[in-house]
Each structure stands twice: as structure tokens, then as C-alpha cells.
Scaffold this motif. Structure first.
Motif, mmCIF file in Angstrom:
data_model
loop_
_atom_site.group_PDB
_atom_site.id
_atom_site.type_symbol
_atom_site.label_atom_id
_atom_site.label_comp_id
_atom_site.label_asym_id
_atom_site.label_seq_id
_atom_site.Cartn_x
_atom_site.Cartn_y
_atom_site.Cartn_z
ATOM 1 N N VAL A 20 8.749 -25.627 21.546
ATOM 2 C CA VAL A 20 9.362 -24.369 21.967
ATOM 3 C C VAL A 20 10.815 -24.672 22.341
ATOM 4 N N THR A 21 11.730 -23.916 21.769
ATOM 5 C CA THR A 21 13.149 -24.155 22.031
ATOM 6 C C THR A 21 13.749 -23.032 22.877
ATOM 7 N N GLU A 22 14.872 -23.347 23.499
ATOM 8 C CA GLU A 22 15.610 -22.322 24.236
ATOM 9 C C GLU A 22 16.003 -21.194 23.287
ATOM 10 N N GLU A 23 16.405 -21.562 22.078
ATOM 11 C CA GLU A 23 16.818 -20.570 21.087
ATOM 12 C C GLU A 23 15.673 -19.616 20.752
ATOM 13 N N PHE A 24 14.452 -20.161 20.568
ATOM 14 C CA PHE A 24 13.305 -19.294 20.277
ATOM 15 C C PHE A 24 13.109 -18.294 21.411
ATOM 16 N N ILE A 25 13.127 -18.780 22.635
ATOM 17 C CA ILE A 25 12.905 -17.899 23.786
ATOM 18 C C ILE A 25 13.993 -16.826 23.867
ATOM 19 N N CYS A 26 15.237 -17.197 23.577
ATOM 20 C CA CYS A 26 16.350 -16.236 23.645
ATOM 21 C C CYS A 26 16.254 -15.144 22.581
ATOM 22 N N HIS A 27 15.730 -15.483 21.404
ATOM 23 C CA HIS A 27 15.777 -14.562 20.270
ATOM 24 C C HIS A 27 14.447 -13.919 19.895
ATOM 25 N N ASN A 28 13.375 -14.260 20.605
ATOM 26 C CA ASN A 28 12.051 -13.730 20.267
ATOM 27 C C ASN A 28 11.309 -13.338 21.541
ATOM 28 N N PRO A 29 10.523 -12.262 21.481
ATOM 29 C CA PRO A 29 9.739 -11.878 22.662
ATOM 30 C C PRO A 29 8.784 -13.017 23.043
ATOM 31 N N THR A 30 9.027 -13.605 24.210
ATOM 32 C CA THR A 30 8.235 -14.733 24.694
ATOM 33 C C THR A 30 7.912 -14.463 26.155
ATOM 34 N N PHE A 31 6.633 -14.500 26.482
ATOM 35 C CA PHE A 31 6.183 -14.140 27.826
ATOM 36 C C PHE A 31 5.264 -15.216 28.379
ATOM 37 N N VAL A 32 5.333 -15.411 29.703
ATOM 38 C CA VAL A 32 4.470 -16.365 30.389
ATOM 39 C C VAL A 32 3.540 -15.609 31.324
ATOM 40 N N ILE A 33 2.405 -16.240 31.582
ATOM 41 C CA ILE A 33 1.496 -15.740 32.612
ATOM 42 C C ILE A 33 1.481 -16.785 33.715
ATOM 43 N N GLU A 34 1.704 -16.300 34.939
ATOM 44 C CA GLU A 34 1.757 -17.181 36.100
ATOM 45 C C GLU A 34 0.627 -16.834 37.058
#
Length: 151
Positions: A42-56
Motif C-alpha cells: 500500500v503506497t501513500e499515492e494509492f491512499i491519496c488517489h483512491n477511496p481507502t478506509f480503515v476500521i479502528e
């Protein structure tokens, strides 16, 4: 406290580590896992350009990421920390994923997955959509599913 939120680019290594541990949970050998680490990083670029969500749940216990290209939408990542598998986090992420896709007016998405995860996606309403060769092991055929329950 349980929360689902947008991933932050600086969390890329945490998400990569969860993906690696989650995939290793299924007993894959070291050659396979070495390839997995490079292909599914997982890259910073992927997170910046694609809907990416975490569950905490105090800490990040899982995440998903959607890859939107010109022709198709893919569920690129959906991984749960191994010690948290079986606690319902995957289903909560799935519900959030479906709602995110609806809000983005995505009508369907493709899932290329491991045989071990196939049953989860079928239970969530995905349907078989052929098979493809794995990016990680030549000659290994893996399931391709599609989810169309968004319209």
C-alpha cells in the motif's frame, strides 16, 4: 471505540503490514509472501488517489481500498488483522464499501481474490465472474467475482 474513517497517507506502512499478516494467516509459503509484499504494498499515492478506509477499534484492525480505472472499479484491498478475523470487522467494512460505492455512483466492482476469501465475498452478495491467473504464482488460477448490488 469502533470507527471507520478515511485512511491517511502516512498510514501506508501500517496498512501494508496488515495486508501481509492477513495474507500470511492462510499459510502461504515464503516465496509467495515475498511476491505478495511487493505487488500488494500500500503506497501513500494509492491512499491519496483512491477511496481507502480503515476500521479502528482502539487501533487499526482492517482496511479496504477501491481502485477506479477508466473501464472498471476493483476492490484492490480488503484485509483484517489476523487476531481480529471472525469478529465482524470484514462485514462492517463491506457495508461501508457498498455505501461508499453508492455515494460515488459506482454501479459494480470487480474482486480478484484468493480461494480462501472467496466464500466471504459470495456471502456478501458477489457472484462468480470467471477466473484469472495470479500475479503472484505462475499457473495459479484464482477467482474473479463481481458485485452488482449497488443499483
Amino acid at each position: 471505540m469502533l470507527d471507520i474513517r478515511r485512511a491517511k497517507p502516512y498510514e501506508h506502512q501500517i496498512l501494508t503490514d496488515i495486508a501481509i499478516k492477513s495474507e500470511a494467516y492462510w499459510g502461504n509459503n515464503s516465496d509467495y509472501m515475498d511476491k505478495f509484499k511487493s505487488v500488494y504494498k500500500v503506497t501513500e499515492e494509492f491512499i491519496c488517489h483512491n477511496p481507502t478506509f480503515v476500521i479502528e477499534d482502539d487501533n487499526i484492525v482492517g482496511f479496504y481500498g477501491i481502485l477506479i480505472d477508466d473501464k472498471e472499479v476493483f476492490l484492490e484491498y480488503l484485509f483484517i488483522e489476523p487476531k481480529s478475523i471472525g469478529r465482524g470487522y470484514g462485514k462492517l467494512l463491506w457495508i461501508h464499501l457498498v455505501n461508499t460505492c453508492k455515494s460515488l455512483r459506482i454501479e459494480e466492482f470487480v474482486i480478484v481474490t484468493s480461494p480462501q476469501a472467496k466464500e466471504f465475498y459470495l456471502k456478501m452478495g458477489a457472484i462468480p465472474f470467471g477466473e484469472v491467473e495470479s500475479l503472484l504464482k505462475k499457473g495459479r488460477i484464482i477467482p474473479r467475482l463481481i458485485y452488482t448490488g449497488l443499483v
